[in-house]
Design an enzyme around this catalytic site. Structure first.
Site, mmCIF file in Angstrom:
data_model
loop_
_atom_site.group_PDB
_atom_site.id
_atom_site.type_symbol
_atom_site.label_atom_id
_atom_site.label_comp_id
_atom_site.label_asym_id
_atom_site.label_seq_id
_atom_site.Cartn_x
_atom_site.Cartn_y
_atom_site.Cartn_z
ATOM 1 N NE ARG A 1 33.249 -43.432 1.097
ATOM 2 C CZ ARG A 1 32.745 -42.482 0.041
ATOM 3 N NH1 ARG A 1 32.168 -41.638 0.565
ATOM 4 N NH2 ARG A 1 33.176 -42.380 -0.897
ATOM 5 N N GLY B 1 38.156 -40.022 -6.731
ATOM 6 C CA GLY B 1 38.709 -39.066 -7.261
ATOM 7 C C GLY B 1 40.296 -39.152 -6.863
ATOM 8 C CE LYS C 1 30.080 -34.679 -19.157
ATOM 9 N NZ LYS C 1 29.999 -33.527 -18.568
ATOM 10 N N GLY D 1 33.170 -44.645 -8.018
ATOM 11 C CA GLY D 1 31.847 -44.912 -7.307
ATOM 12 C C GLY D 1 31.030 -46.046 -8.061
HETATM 13 P P1 ADP Z 1 33.079 -44.003 -11.744
HETATM 14 O O1 ADP Z 1 32.061 -43.703 -10.639
HETATM 15 O O2 ADP Z 1 33.139 -45.691 -11.653
HETATM 16 O O3 ADP Z 1 34.426 -43.366 -11.653
HETATM 17 P P2 ADP Z 1 31.934 -42.508 -13.989
HETATM 18 O O4 ADP Z 1 31.137 -41.547 -12.854
HETATM 19 O O5 ADP Z 1 32.888 -41.818 -14.640
HETATM 20 O O6 ADP Z 1 32.218 -43.908 -13.068
HETATM 21 O O7 ADP Z 1 30.710 -43.039 -14.857
HETATM 22 C C1 ADP Z 1 29.475 -43.380 -14.475
HETATM 23 C C2 ADP Z 1 28.415 -43.051 -15.294
HETATM 24 O O8 ADP Z 1 28.676 -43.218 -16.783
HETATM 25 C C3 ADP Z 1 27.090 -44.068 -15.115
HETATM 26 O O9 ADP Z 1 26.261 -42.720 -14.647
HETATM 27 C C4 ADP Z 1 26.871 -44.097 -16.378
HETATM 28 O O10 ADP Z 1 25.343 -44.110 -16.725
HETATM 29 C C5 ADP Z 1 27.482 -43.404 -17.232
HETATM 30 N N1 ADP Z 1 27.544 -43.863 -18.457
HETATM 31 C C6 ADP Z 1 28.218 -45.083 -18.973
HETATM 32 N N2 ADP Z 1 28.059 -45.617 -20.269
HETATM 33 C C7 ADP Z 1 27.360 -44.318 -20.999
HETATM 34 C C8 ADP Z 1 26.859 -44.179 -22.159
HETATM 35 N N3 ADP Z 1 27.142 -44.808 -23.175
HETATM 36 N N4 ADP Z 1 26.353 -43.038 -22.421
HETATM 37 C C9 ADP Z 1 25.956 -42.261 -21.346
HETATM 38 N N5 ADP Z 1 26.439 -42.436 -19.913
HETATM 39 C C10 ADP Z 1 27.172 -43.610 -19.814
HETATM 40 MG MG MG Z 2 30.875 -41.899 -10.814
#
Ligand code: ADP
Ligand code: MG
Length: 406
Positions: free
Chosen positions: A38, A375, A199, A352
């Site tokens: 950053r 976000g 989620k 992230g």
């Molecule tokens: P980003 O930060 O890229 O936006 P998210 O925070 O939405 O991504 O999601 C990342 C999380 O999703 C990770 O901690 C990962 O462990 C979890 N995740 C991915 N696949 C699964 C799964 N099948 N079951 C539970 N958690 C999952």
């Molecule tokens: Mg995340």
């Protein structure tokens, strides 16, 4: 393409420029910076301003001190790292407002840099208090917003201050607006959206908005489970958001009405528990054993997704395909990262964990744009107006200027 004026559109020589940056870096227990991405991301704007004869006042938040002075949330380690990266001193202010800070700002010479202390030591920052914003504005002649990651929040330093000063975008902000704006305005087709992560609830807004724009959706990660369950598939003990089943159905129906292709996992890696030592195996999506958990997409799914990725003109990726923090469950995410990087498409990665996965896989330098705003990038792609962006001066089209002179 950006409709906002940037530092390049204005004269900054001899001016004091207040630059809102995102220096919210991760620190370890010894307060060492574990990832300075950053800080590096803000360098082009800082160097541009210094090179054009401005005095630069940098301003950021760090962590969540919640309106109180918290010693561990001081920006001192950031000032040190920034000084190393810039190769020049960075004056550290004792606070973000007050007589001593004003004295330092007034004395700041062109070509020099100072960093204000953590904005969130004042509750007024997040409350977007007009008086606090006015005090911040009093330190400078011009406001530059380079903190895309905070642009979805209307805080004193991202929105309120822009009411008092000429307000333009920094170069990082410009890059973000161009890359993300390009996805929404005229993406090279086919436009493929790859989503995963834990989620569906946090990302359904993006999915819904993008159904109007994208050609295909490749969905993995925990959020695919909710869609699979909505399709009547038994995902056993996998993470599912039961309160999102209706929303999931709606998304699938709308996508089908608009003739979008939605690809869900056809095989998965399942484990008895979501940890490293647990027994695991690959199964077809209709054979998830009772009591087991889906932890990654399987090889057949990777192959199917790859076929779509190879044809893409534009790819937006947010969210890992599995629990990639656990090494045996990272293969699907790593394979998709490699395919996205090798696709030849215009590629944008946000979030992230997705960014961490891309870096871990070693392909970050082959991604067109890695968004610095988790976000904020999602809210932007939901089609929402970000307050920190709305506050910046618009580029007036030439036609309008001609008309106004009459
Ligand atoms: P980003 O930060 O890229 O936006 P998210 O925070 O939405 O991504 O999601 C990342 C999380 O999703 C990770 O901690 C990962 O462990 C979890 N995740 C991915 N696949 C699964 C799964 N099948 N079951 C539970 N958690 C999952
Ligand atoms: Mg995340």
């Amino acid at each position: 393409m950006t409709t906002k004026q940037t530092v390049r559109d204005i004269d900054v020589r001899g001016k004091r420029v207040f630059v809102r940056v995102d220096f919210n870096v991760p620190l370890n227990a010894e307060r060492g910076i574990t990832d300075d991405t950053r800080i590096r991301a803000a360098l082009p704007t800082i160097q541009y301003l210094l090179g054009h004869g401005a005095a630069v006042i940098l301003v950021s938040h760090l962590g969540r001190p919640k309106g109180k002075v918290v010693e561990d949330a001081r920006l001192t380690p950031v000032a040190q790292r920034l000084a190393e990266l810039l190769g020049q001193p960075v004056e550290m202010a004792p606070d973000s407002i007050g007589p001593e800070v004003e004295r330092m700002a007034v004395a700041l010479q062109p070509g020099r840099v100072m960093l204000l202390e953590n904005l969130r030591f004042h509750a007024e920052e997040e409350l977007n208090d007009p008086e606090f914003a006015r005090k911040l504005a009093a330190l400078a002649d011009i406001y530059v917003d380079d903190a895309f990651g905070s642009a979805h929040r209307a805080h004193a330093s991202t929105e309120g201050i822009a009411r008092y000063l000429l307000a333009v975008a920094g170069l990082l902000m410009e890059q973000e607006l161009e890359a993300l704006g390009g996805l929404l305005s005229d993406p090279r087709r086919p436009f493929v959206v790859v989503v995963g992560g834990a989620k569906i609830s946090g990302k359904i807004g993006v999915l819904t908005h993008l159904t109007g724009l994208a050609d295909s959706f490749l969905i993995g990660g925990g959020m695919a489970n909710t869609l699979l369950k909505a399709e009547g598939i038994d995902v056993a003990a996998s993470l599912v958001e039961d309160d999102q089943l209706v929303v999931a159905r709606d998304f699938l129906e709308r996508a089908s009405e608009l003739s979008r292709s939605v690809y869900l996992p056809i095989d998965v890696v399942v484990a008895q528990r979501p940890d490293e030592s647990a027994e695991r195996r690959v199964t077809g999506i209709e054979q998830v054993p009772a009591g087991w958990t889906i932890v990654d997409i399987g090889p057949a799914t990777v192959q199917r997704f790859t076929g779509v990725i190879e044809q893409a003109g534009t790819i937006f990726w947010n969210g890992p395909m599995g629990i990639f923090e656990v090494p045996p469950f990272a293969a699907g995410t790593r394979a998709i990262a490699e395919q996205v990087a090798a696709s030849g498409a215009t590629t944008v990665v946000g979030g992230g964990d997705s960014v961490a996965a891309v870096k871990q896989t070693g392909v970050a330098d082959r991604i067109t744009h890695i968004s610095t705003g988790g976000g904020a990038s999602l809210e932007f792609l939901e089609g929402r107006t970000l307050p920190g962006v709305a506050a910046l001066r618009d580029n007036v089209p030439a036609v309008a200027i001609a008309g106004a002179t009459g």
